[in-house]
Each structure stands twice: as C-alpha cells, then as structure tokens.
Design a protein around this motif. Structure first.
Motif, PDB file in Angstrom:
ATOM      1  N   TYR A  28       1.089  -1.135   0.088  1.00  0.00           N
ATOM      2  CA  TYR A  28      -0.053   0.124   0.006  1.00  0.00           C
ATOM      3  C   TYR A  28       0.867   1.288   0.028  1.00  0.00           C
ATOM      4  CZ  TYR A  28      -3.180   3.733   1.628  1.00  0.00           C
ATOM      5  OH  TYR A  28      -3.855   4.765   2.084  1.00  0.00           O
ATOM      6  N   LEU A  29       1.902   1.398   0.867  1.00  0.00           N
ATOM      7  CA  LEU A  29       2.586   2.642   1.056  1.00  0.00           C
ATOM      8  C   LEU A  29       3.679   2.572  -0.380  1.00  0.00           C
ATOM      9  CD1 LEU A  29       3.938   1.890   4.659  1.00  0.00           C
ATOM     10  CD2 LEU A  29       2.385   3.725   3.888  1.00  0.00           C
ATOM     11  N   LEU A  30       3.965   1.606  -0.926  1.00  0.00           N
ATOM     12  CA  LEU A  30       4.778   1.511  -2.193  1.00  0.00           C
ATOM     13  C   LEU A  30       3.979   2.081  -3.200  1.00  0.00           C
ATOM     14  CD1 LEU A  30       7.039  -1.526  -2.017  1.00  0.00           C
ATOM     15  CD2 LEU A  30       7.946   0.864  -1.827  1.00  0.00           C
ATOM     16  N   ARG A  31       2.769   1.519  -3.390  1.00  0.00           N
ATOM     17  CA  ARG A  31       1.711   2.144  -4.413  1.00  0.00           C
ATOM     18  C   ARG A  31       1.452   3.681  -4.210  1.00  0.00           C
ATOM     19  NH1 ARG A  31      -0.884  -1.719  -7.599  1.00  0.00           N
ATOM     20  NH2 ARG A  31      -0.716  -3.984  -6.681  1.00  0.00           N
ATOM     21  N   ASP A  32       1.268   3.949  -3.032  1.00  0.00           N
ATOM     22  CA  ASP A  32       0.890   5.493  -2.924  1.00  0.00           C
ATOM     23  C   ASP A  32       2.053   6.221  -3.090  1.00  0.00           C
ATOM     24  OD1 ASP A  32      -0.919   7.484  -1.825  1.00  0.00           O
ATOM     25  OD2 ASP A  32       0.626   7.558   0.073  1.00  0.00           O
ATOM     26  N   ALA A  33       3.260   5.778  -2.832  1.00  0.00           N
ATOM     27  CA  ALA A  33       4.447   6.719  -3.165  1.00  0.00           C
ATOM     28  C   ALA A  33       4.681   7.018  -4.748  1.00  0.00           C
ATOM     29  CB  ALA A  33       5.932   6.170  -2.423  1.00  0.00           C
ATOM     30  N   ARG A  36       1.961   9.191  -5.892  1.00  0.00           N
ATOM     31  CA  ARG A  36       2.256  10.396  -5.709  1.00  0.00           C
ATOM     32  C   ARG A  36       3.576  11.290  -6.631  1.00  0.00           C
ATOM     33  NH1 ARG A  36       1.504  12.307   0.111  1.00  0.00           N
ATOM     34  NH2 ARG A  36      -0.340  10.867   0.914  1.00  0.00           N
ATOM     35  N   ARG A  37       4.571  10.342  -6.686  1.00  0.00           N
ATOM     36  CA  ARG A  37       5.479  10.583  -7.532  1.00  0.00           C
ATOM     37  C   ARG A  37       5.218  10.897  -8.979  1.00  0.00           C
ATOM     38  NH1 ARG A  37      11.351  10.150  -7.909  1.00  0.00           N
ATOM     39  NH2 ARG A  37      12.052   9.530  -9.849  1.00  0.00           N
ATOM     40  N   LYS A  38       4.260  10.104  -9.660  1.00  0.00           N
ATOM     41  CA  LYS A  38       3.830  10.709 -11.045  1.00  0.00           C
ATOM     42  C   LYS A  38       3.001  11.438 -10.852  1.00  0.00           C
ATOM     43  CE  LYS A  38       3.876   5.674 -12.708  1.00  0.00           C
ATOM     44  NZ  LYS A  38       3.129   4.612 -13.208  1.00  0.00           N
ATOM     45  N   GLY A  39       2.424  12.132  -9.797  1.00  0.00           N
ATOM     46  CA  GLY A  39       1.499  13.284  -9.731  1.00  0.00           C
ATOM     47  C   GLY A  39       0.007  12.742  -9.920  1.00  0.00           C
ATOM     48  N   GLY A  40      -0.190  11.827  -8.999  1.00  0.00           N
ATOM     49  CA  GLY A  40      -1.488  10.866  -9.241  1.00  0.00           C
ATOM     50  C   GLY A  40      -2.673  11.853  -8.812  1.00  0.00           C
TER      51      GLY A  40
END
Length: 53
Positions: A28-33, A36-40
């Motif tokens: 979950y944390l990795l997907r969220d990161a 966010r990095r992609k500007g989700g």
C-alpha cells in the motif's frame, strides 16, 4: 528486504491498525509513493481497488 527493526515495528503496528498484513501495508505504501511521484489524482484507489473520497 532488509528493514531496520524499529521501522519494521512501526510498519507492523500501522498495518495492525489498518487491519492489513505487513506485506499488504508495505505494498500500500509503495503504491501510494509511486502514485504521488507520478502526480496522481486526488481520487486515489485503496489497496482493495476502491476509490477514496
């Protein structure tokens, strides 16, 4: 994966609070990161594929 024991304990406690396994919490944390990095978008999907409001 090597993780500092103190960090592991924090992630484990957090996972327990959110009723996830530690593996599920890390994913979950990795997907969220990554999102966010992609500007989700603000309407992110949860680990179960549901859209948060």
């Amino acid at each position: 994966m090597r993780i500092d024991p103190k960090l592991w304990a924090e992630i484990e406690a957090w996972a327990h609070q959110e009723m996830r396994s530690v593996n599920g919490q890390v994913e979950y944390l990795l997907r969220d990161a990554v999102r966010r990095r992609k500007g989700g978008s603000s309407g992110s999907k949860t680990d179960k594929g549901e859209t948060e409001s």
